[in-house]
Motif scaffolding. Structure first.
Motif, PDB file in Angstrom:
ATOM      1  N   GLU A 187       0.760  -1.071   0.094  1.00 33.58           N
ATOM      2  CA  GLU A 187      -0.055  -0.072  -0.041  1.00 33.58           C
ATOM      3  C   GLU A 187       0.878   1.339  -0.033  1.00 33.58           C
ATOM      4  O   GLU A 187       0.378   2.154  -0.799  1.00 33.58           O
ATOM      5  CB  GLU A 187      -0.866   0.241   1.340  1.00 33.58           C
ATOM      6  CG  GLU A 187      -2.112  -0.931   1.014  1.00 33.58           C
ATOM      7  CD  GLU A 187      -1.907  -2.370   1.401  1.00 33.58           C
ATOM      8  OE1 GLU A 187      -0.560  -2.448   2.134  1.00 33.58           O
ATOM      9  OE2 GLU A 187      -2.456  -3.393   1.484  1.00 33.58           O
ATOM     10  N   PRO A 188       1.927   1.365   0.840  1.00 38.51           N
ATOM     11  CA  PRO A 188       2.606   2.598   0.740  1.00 38.51           C
ATOM     12  C   PRO A 188       3.019   2.930  -0.766  1.00 38.51           C
ATOM     13  O   PRO A 188       3.323   4.226  -1.068  1.00 38.51           O
ATOM     14  CB  PRO A 188       3.778   2.398   1.576  1.00 38.51           C
ATOM     15  CG  PRO A 188       3.436   1.384   2.768  1.00 38.51           C
ATOM     16  CD  PRO A 188       2.490   0.417   1.805  1.00 38.51           C
ATOM     17  N   GLU A 190       1.693   2.201  -3.580  1.00 38.68           N
ATOM     18  CA  GLU A 190       0.355   2.835  -4.163  1.00 38.68           C
ATOM     19  C   GLU A 190       0.285   4.173  -3.803  1.00 38.68           C
ATOM     20  O   GLU A 190      -0.149   4.911  -4.394  1.00 38.68           O
ATOM     21  CB  GLU A 190      -0.556   1.830  -3.926  1.00 38.68           C
ATOM     22  CG  GLU A 190      -0.508   0.481  -4.414  1.00 38.68           C
ATOM     23  CD  GLU A 190      -1.716  -0.258  -4.659  1.00 38.68           C
ATOM     24  OE1 GLU A 190      -2.498  -0.356  -3.591  1.00 38.68           O
ATOM     25  OE2 GLU A 190      -1.650  -1.434  -5.410  1.00 38.68           O
ATOM     26  N   ALA A 191       0.341   4.497  -2.498  1.00 40.02           N
ATOM     27  CA  ALA A 191       0.171   5.757  -1.904  1.00 40.02           C
ATOM     28  C   ALA A 191       0.963   6.627  -2.521  1.00 40.02           C
ATOM     29  O   ALA A 191       0.526   7.701  -2.979  1.00 40.02           O
ATOM     30  CB  ALA A 191       0.156   5.694  -0.413  1.00 40.02           C
ATOM     31  N   ALA A 192       2.300   6.205  -2.589  1.00 41.06           N
ATOM     32  CA  ALA A 192       3.313   7.024  -3.299  1.00 41.06           C
ATOM     33  C   ALA A 192       2.937   7.482  -4.598  1.00 41.06           C
ATOM     34  O   ALA A 192       3.088   8.708  -5.193  1.00 41.06           O
ATOM     35  CB  ALA A 192       4.775   6.467  -3.115  1.00 41.06           C
ATOM     36  N   ARG A 193       2.401   6.281  -5.546  1.00 40.44           N
ATOM     37  CA  ARG A 193       2.047   6.774  -6.760  1.00 40.44           C
ATOM     38  C   ARG A 193       1.037   7.490  -7.085  1.00 40.44           C
ATOM     39  O   ARG A 193       0.865   8.700  -7.774  1.00 40.44           O
ATOM     40  CB  ARG A 193       1.819   5.288  -7.436  1.00 40.44           C
ATOM     41  CG  ARG A 193       2.801   4.333  -7.543  1.00 40.44           C
ATOM     42  CD  ARG A 193       2.503   2.903  -8.322  1.00 40.44           C
ATOM     43  NE  ARG A 193       1.991   3.336  -9.489  1.00 40.44           N
ATOM     44  CZ  ARG A 193       1.127   2.353 -10.203  1.00 40.44           C
ATOM     45  NH1 ARG A 193       0.916   1.309  -9.347  1.00 40.44           N
ATOM     46  NH2 ARG A 193       0.806   2.603 -11.447  1.00 40.44           N
ATOM     47  N   VAL A 194      -0.238   7.410  -5.913  1.00 36.79           N
ATOM     48  CA  VAL A 194      -1.097   8.279  -6.155  1.00 36.79           C
ATOM     49  C   VAL A 194      -0.710   9.924  -5.700  1.00 36.79           C
ATOM     50  O   VAL A 194      -1.236  10.831  -6.019  1.00 36.79           O
ATOM     51  CB  VAL A 194      -2.211   8.104  -5.279  1.00 36.79           C
ATOM     52  CG1 VAL A 194      -3.477   8.858  -5.121  1.00 36.79           C
ATOM     53  CG2 VAL A 194      -2.773   6.632  -5.740  1.00 36.79           C
ATOM     54  N   ASP A 195       0.386   9.974  -4.663  1.00 38.19           N
ATOM     55  CA  ASP A 195       0.831  10.968  -4.137  1.00 38.19           C
ATOM     56  C   ASP A 195       1.729  11.823  -5.270  1.00 38.19           C
ATOM     57  O   ASP A 195       2.197  12.978  -5.044  1.00 38.19           O
ATOM     58  CB  ASP A 195       1.561  10.813  -2.854  1.00 38.19           C
ATOM     59  CG  ASP A 195       0.801  10.975  -1.755  1.00 38.19           C
ATOM     60  OD1 ASP A 195      -0.309  11.547  -1.875  1.00 38.19           O
ATOM     61  OD2 ASP A 195       1.498  10.686  -0.591  1.00 38.19           O
ATOM     62  N   CYS A 197       4.535  10.285  -7.139  1.00 43.78           N
ATOM     63  CA  CYS A 197       5.522   9.764  -7.442  1.00 43.78           C
ATOM     64  C   CYS A 197       5.935   9.444  -8.680  1.00 43.78           C
ATOM     65  O   CYS A 197       4.985   8.447  -9.306  1.00 43.78           O
ATOM     66  CB  CYS A 197       6.090   8.985  -6.432  1.00 43.78           C
ATOM     67  SG  CYS A 197       6.351   9.486  -4.769  1.00 43.78           S
TER      68      CYS A 197
ATOM     69  N   PHE B  81      -6.551   4.843   1.931  1.00 39.04           N
ATOM     70  CA  PHE B  81      -6.551   3.287   1.779  1.00 39.04           C
ATOM     71  C   PHE B  81      -6.914   2.710   3.419  1.00 39.04           C
ATOM     72  O   PHE B  81      -7.192   3.491   4.158  1.00 39.04           O
ATOM     73  CB  PHE B  81      -5.350   2.741   1.706  1.00 39.04           C
ATOM     74  CG  PHE B  81      -4.550   3.156   0.235  1.00 39.04           C
ATOM     75  CD1 PHE B  81      -4.622   2.343  -0.642  1.00 39.04           C
ATOM     76  CD2 PHE B  81      -3.918   4.509   0.184  1.00 39.04           C
ATOM     77  CE1 PHE B  81      -3.813   2.545  -1.901  1.00 39.04           C
ATOM     78  CE2 PHE B  81      -3.393   4.638  -1.039  1.00 39.04           C
ATOM     79  CZ  PHE B  81      -3.482   3.754  -1.943  1.00 39.04           C
ATOM     80  N   TYR B  87       3.621   5.910   5.206  1.00 36.18           N
ATOM     81  CA  TYR B  87       5.072   5.677   4.802  1.00 36.18           C
ATOM     82  C   TYR B  87       5.639   5.493   6.324  1.00 36.18           C
ATOM     83  O   TYR B  87       5.799   6.483   7.089  1.00 36.18           O
ATOM     84  CB  TYR B  87       5.740   6.811   4.301  1.00 36.18           C
ATOM     85  CG  TYR B  87       4.924   7.428   3.030  1.00 36.18           C
ATOM     86  CD1 TYR B  87       4.682   6.235   1.858  1.00 36.18           C
ATOM     87  CD2 TYR B  87       4.441   8.640   2.800  1.00 36.18           C
ATOM     88  CE1 TYR B  87       4.229   6.747   0.918  1.00 36.18           C
ATOM     89  CE2 TYR B  87       3.887   9.041   1.597  1.00 36.18           C
ATOM     90  CZ  TYR B  87       3.550   7.891   0.631  1.00 36.18           C
ATOM     91  OH  TYR B  87       2.996   8.379  -0.603  1.00 36.18           O
ATOM     92  N   ARG B 150      -2.948  17.635  -0.343  1.00 36.99           N
ATOM     93  CA  ARG B 150      -2.757  17.520  -1.698  1.00 36.99           C
ATOM     94  C   ARG B 150      -3.718  18.608  -2.593  1.00 36.99           C
ATOM     95  O   ARG B 150      -3.401  18.980  -3.601  1.00 36.99           O
ATOM     96  CB  ARG B 150      -2.959  16.298  -2.052  1.00 36.99           C
ATOM     97  CG  ARG B 150      -1.692  15.466  -2.672  1.00 36.99           C
ATOM     98  CD  ARG B 150      -1.903  14.062  -3.035  1.00 36.99           C
ATOM     99  NE  ARG B 150      -2.462  13.747  -4.477  1.00 36.99           N
ATOM    100  CZ  ARG B 150      -1.458  14.062  -5.532  1.00 36.99           C
ATOM    101  NH1 ARG B 150      -0.448  14.684  -5.154  1.00 36.99           N
ATOM    102  NH2 ARG B 150      -1.901  13.711  -6.820  1.00 36.99           N
TER     103      ARG B 150
END
Ligand code: ADP
Ligand code: MG
Lengths: 298, 365
Positions: A187-188, A190-195, A197, B81, B87, B150
């Motif tokens: 998940e992190p 995927e979170a980064a991609r949405v964020d 990156c 999520f 992170y 964001r």
């Protein structure tokens, strides 16, 4: 007669203590002691002459020793970095594999299954200037028409040894890093991609911090390995030509057995061990820092 | 601020199709809830919108622009999520500011935005902790904070509250509602909890097995379910749904018990038709303990035997025996009832539903 009887725990531990003493402690003390003597295998009596730090003082000014020392550190640095990069790449590729991942993981471990002596022989053959695969391939591809003296030229021989080392041990990195990748929560990422990156940023800021501890474990293991590198070099070049690929432990063994100067060799060995300890402590520090960072539960 | 349109959107995993060409228009600033049982394709749909899963067919538009092949970073959305996906190696502050850092903002520009979001979510005192040092509810708020900072065009939530305990869930539900009122972004919210969907959403999308069953306002889907599935899914406790047949202008149940045919279905059914009769617990109550739907309500009275009661304080759920089955009713201003007791009940038939038994579609016009 009222004899004194030692307490039971002491009696029970005694065999273990005796065995340990016989195989570890006494040789260790003996070798440490002999590093303070001019002990030569050919003159047993020299073991009883105590010379203090003379051997160590001699090492400090011994150019040959420091060259071997420096070469070992160089090999260690280059090999670890190359293995790290290749291992990381391999691990990421295997992790992407949707099919046959288990098989790939097993294949990846093959190099570790060979004895270093065999690896040495294999690469000695491959880098042979006349009949070796490498020159043969280079010539067939038309890249050169000369017989490159791989194991004869000093820096080429160093390179050949490096290749053998890297080939045999990249899998240590690959396997440990793969373990890290597989244990990593998805998940992190995927979170980064949405964020926002890019793939590179995702790797740099999320994946890498997570697998760093695993890389440091591999570094620790491998730094010990390379710091005591002996077998591959012994077979491929035996420290030659003209000591141009001499590493710490080939030098130590030559001093001990060829020159028969056991006292001096032992002193060198203790300095070499110091090097290993320094590297281990360094990587362990890094490891625990990285672990705290990702709040690892192990 | 953006609209989102799904046009015949399809998702396949290999040869397995899990989303079968769904259509949906989400208006700018609308709060849409995707509900449905587990495995119906809600997450898959949301992940296609986020760009985390490639679209297998159809078009996905955000703000009128086809984004099928754009990576997530080019879509300007934020996602919360179910597992929060914080992170682990970053502090709360770094977690929340991460997207801005990636976008190339300077630390001194990021700080005030993170602090503002932290104030909104009551996270100020936690800014320097790491996720591992936070409770579930706090992690959830950090995940929301990360999304708010964001300032995305679209917020995506994937069951954000399902890992919280009941009390916290109710509390966060209110927070999310306030948040939407404040940030005025388009929100697509996935949940399997119909209460969350009903309380939060402007419109609810009910999904089942990769199809959309019905789209409508909470009132719509509650009062005018298009199908037996929606009728049974929305509302708690669920609607009583019992198989019956139409005969002599009446609804005849399997064991021969009968109810009058509700007036509004008179012209819509034929004799012998197999139907499913539906009545919400709110419309089945002991006489004097419920509210008619209106002056001209079509109320049928009948004595029923009580099987079991579930007192909830302000009301009691009464399980009673009718037509060889168990029917749930809702008793307002409750008094103590004992199992086996028979008492007069009202069936508010103007609120009843009839569905075709085969297709499950409503028989109402
Ligand atoms: N990576 C995948 N590969 C194959 N099938 C998947 C994959 N992800 C989800 N599915 C299937 O797609 C269907 C919808 O899943 P999902 O969208 O997660 O449901 P939910 O509505 O519970 O969020 C399920 O039947 C699931 O088994
Ligand atoms: Mg899901």
């Amino acid at each position: 007669m009222k004899g004194w009887r030692p307490p039971a725990p002491f009696l029970l531990l005694l065999p273990a203590v005796l065995v340990l003493a016989a195989v570890v402690i006494i040789p260790l003390i003996l070798s440490l002691y002999s590093s303070f003597t001019p002990f030569r295998l050919t003159q047993p009596a020299s073991l009883y002459t105590f010379v203090g730090f003379r051997n160590y003082a001699r090492i400090l000014t011994d150019l040959e020793f420091w060259t071997a020392f420096g070469r070992t550190v160089l090999l260690l640095t280059v090999a670890l970095n190359v293995e790290m990069l290749l291992g990381l790449g391999l691990a990421m590729l295997v992790e992407k594999a949707t099919r046959g991942q288990r098989l790939l993981r097993t294949i990846m471990m093959f190099p570790m299954m060979f004895s270093p002596i065999l690896v040495g022989f294999q690469f000695k053959f491959m880098f042979n200037d006349n009949i070796g695969l490498v020159n043969n391939a280079l010539q067939s591809l038309g890249l050169t028409n000369q017989a490159i003296p791989w194991l004869i030229d000093g820096s080429l021989a160093f390179f050949a040894i490096l290749v053998a080392e890297v080939w045999s041990s990249t899998s240590v990195f690959a396997i440990l890093i793969l373990a890290g990748l597989l244990a990593m929560p998805k998940e992190p990422i995927e979170a980064a991609r949405v964020d926002g990156c890019t793939p590179w940023q995702t790797f740099r800021y999320v994946t890498w911090p997570f697998i760093m501890p695993f890389a440091y474990i591999a570094m620790t293991i491998r730094s010990l390995d390379v710091a005591r590198a002996y077998d591959i070099v012994k077979i491929m070049t035996d420290g030659g030509p003209a000591k141009r690929t001499e590493l710490l432990w080939t030098l130590v063994s030559r001093t001990a057995y060829a020159d028969a100067r056991m006292g001096l060799a032992n002193a060198m060995a203790y300095v070499a061990i110091l090097l290993s300890i320094v590297f281990t402590v360094y990587f362990f520090r890094k490891l625990s820092a990285a672990r705290t960072q990702i709040a690892a539960e192990w | 601020m953006a609209t989102v349109s799904l046009e015949k959107l399809v998702k396949r995993y290999g040869s397995l199709e899990v989303v079968h060409g769904i259509d949906l228009e989400v208006a700018d600033r609308e709060f849409i809830a995707l509900v449905g049982p587990s495995g119906c394709g809600k997450s898959t749909t949301l992940r296609m919108i986020a760009g985390l899963e490639p679209v297998s067919g159809g078009n996905l538009k955000i703000g009128g622009r086809v984004v099928n092949d754009l990576p997530p970073r080019a879509r300007n959305l934020a996602m919360v999520f179910q597992s929060y996906a914080l992170y682990p190696h970053m502090t709360v502050r770094e977690n929340m500011g991460f997207s801005l850092k990636i976008a190339g903002q300077k630390p001194e520009e990021i700080a005030p935005q993170v602090e503002e979001a932290a104030r909104t979510l009551d996270l100020t005192h936690l800014l320097d902790r790491r996720p591992s040092q936070l409770s579930g509810g706090q992690r959830q708020r950090v995940a929301m904070g990360r999304a708010i900072v964001r300032q995305p065009d679209v917020f995506l939530f994937d069951e954000p509250l399902s890992n919280l305990d009941a009390k916290l869930r109710t509390q966060m539900r209110v927070e999310i509602k306030k948040l939407h009122a404040k940030v005025q972004s388009t929100v697509i919210y996935v949940t399997h909890d119909q209460v969350e969907a009903m309380t939060l959403a402007d419109r609810i999308v009910i999904m089942r097995d990769g199809y959309i069953e019905q789209v409508g306002t909470p009132e719509d889907v509650f009062q005018r379910p298009h199908s037996k599935f929606v009728a049974g899914f929305i509302g708690s406790p669920p609607m009583n749904l019992k198989d019956a047949e139409i005969a002599d202008g009446q609804v005849v149940f399997a064991n021969g018990d009968r109810l009058p045919l509700p007036a509004r279905f008179k012209d819509r059914v034929t004799a012998g038709q197999k139907v499913t009769f539906g009545l919400r617990p709110d419309d089945l109550y002991p006489t004097g303990h419920g509210i008619h739907s209106g002056e001209d309500a079509d109320v049928h009275r009948q004595d029923l035997r009580v099987i079991l009661t579930e007192p909830l304080g302000n009301e009691t759920l009464v399980f009673s025996d009718f037509a060889g089955a168990e029917w749930v009713g809702r008793m307002l201003n409750p008094r103590r009832l004992s199992p086996g007791e028979a008492l007069p009940f009202c069936f508010d038939l103007s609120q009843a539903h009839l569905f075709d038994r085969e297709s499950g579609r409503t028989l109402r016009g």
